[in-house]
Design an enzyme around this catalytic site. Sequence first.
Site, PDB file in Angstrom:
ATOM      1  N   TYR A  95      32.245 -69.952 -76.802  1.00 49.84           N
ATOM      2  CA  TYR A  95      33.621 -70.943 -76.543  1.00 49.84           C
ATOM      3  C   TYR A  95      33.091 -72.580 -76.550  1.00 49.84           C
ATOM      4  CZ  TYR A  95      37.848 -72.217 -75.451  1.00 49.84           C
ATOM      5  OH  TYR A  95      38.898 -74.106 -75.530  1.00 49.84           O
ATOM      6  N   LYS A 119      32.891 -76.274 -79.231  1.00 50.23           N
ATOM      7  CA  LYS A 119      34.277 -76.606 -78.938  1.00 50.23           C
ATOM      8  C   LYS A 119      33.139 -78.357 -79.370  1.00 50.23           C
ATOM      9  CE  LYS A 119      37.985 -76.551 -78.659  1.00 50.23           C
ATOM     10  NZ  LYS A 119      39.288 -76.242 -79.582  1.00 50.23           N
TER      11      LYS A 119
END
Length: 492
Positions: free
Chosen positions: A238, A242
């Site tokens: 994640y 990002k």
Amino acid sequence: MEFGSVVQFLEDKTILITGATGFLAKILLEKILRVQPKVKKIYLLLRAADAKSASQRLQNEVIGKDLFRILKEKWGENLNSIVTKKIVLVPGDISYEDDLGVKDSNLREEMWSQLDVVVNLAATTNFDEGYDVALGINTMGAKHVLCFAKKCVRLKVLVHVSTAFVSGERAGLILETPYGVGDTLNGVCGLDIDEEKKLVDQKLNELQAEGATAEAIKDAMKDMGMERAKVYGWPNTYVFTKAMGEMLVGHLKEDLSVVIIRPTIVTSTYEEPFPGWVEGVRTIDSLAVGYGKGRLTCFLGDITGIVDVIPADMVVNAIIVAMVAHANRPSENAIYQVGSSVRNPMRYTNFQDCGFNYFTNKPWIGKDGKPVKVGRVKVLSSMASFHRYMAIRYLLLLKGLELANMAFCHYFEDKYSDLNRKIKFVMKLVELYRPYLFFRGVFDDLNTEKLRMAARENNLETDMFYFDPKTIDWEDYLTNIHFPGVVKYVFK
């Protein structure tokens, strides 16, 4: 930094919000409609096969939520007509190329000619999401939204919502600084985003050629994401994807005014549209749910450590104020970390004490109709102590069950399998969350403080667009707002 009224800015503006069914996107939509009903149009990009299914998603997953009850009370039967007039549904997907998967060419042209603001809230937030999915949405999706925004002839600003935890496991004061393309957290050279995309495509082609099942492909992509993240110093898929999304946005923005918002752990609303609205099991709420239901008896982590949380409405207010502040004002470092760890830190011990007091006084009623009794949680301060605890408490029992199962012709197969599955699940969960259980960083918010000060100096509607964490009394917030909200909206 000088800028005028936020409410006036929103009047007659045309705004695109991606990830429209997400937690923050819903709060942003509700806020804009409530404070400025004279907004011209809000385009909502959401994944859907066609207009009909998009409309169903809007009603079921957005407007139908309790979040919109203040608007319903305010406008009554007029709400549907206002929604029909102001909201334009856009079936699409940011993981597609620069057209964002918008099939209707007329709609695309309309957006390119009319949009004033784009807010990119689309993301997959699973820590161990498949690398193909996370790279497609969090990284390439950010690029696609930027490229779409650059085609908008009237665009004043693009707001890209990231996460403060792109910092990885860094300790100390974490500054609001940008990531350059190819930057890594551990100094390892060679991070090439295009190459990462090629590696994913290559792996998928190999798996499909081998005839791998959909489940096997999904598991392989999860493993690949975690492996690639750790190569360059990030703890999970994640935050790695990002961070790469931020790199592309910063590298490709040219003279477009772009703002990057980095929230910390987002929790239930503080005040608006009413206190305590939350949706889904958000990071620390998995602890609250497990504890309140009597399932959490031990906790791994530094109980004195800071847990950086920020109410969702404060994040949304920061998004809106930053949007206004940077409209037609490109800046090299328009990065805002929205959190509480520097100005008003909350510690895990506060969370634990408030949870114990709340669920002792207002216990959850179990399926048997009896109140669930909670006690003090056993806190393990290291991974070594956690492994010892698990070995003594569960692994010896598992080994005994395994031997008994063999001796009695697999009579205990179900019990053995169930316990083995639970232990593996807990171990994986702990490994996934470990970087945050012992997190030693605090998020500098100097840029965000300057934004707050500018809003005050410009005599803006600071009571309407508040995002100062110093105003929060954590004990009051947790006990009277957050935990009741979690019980109402999350407990099942």
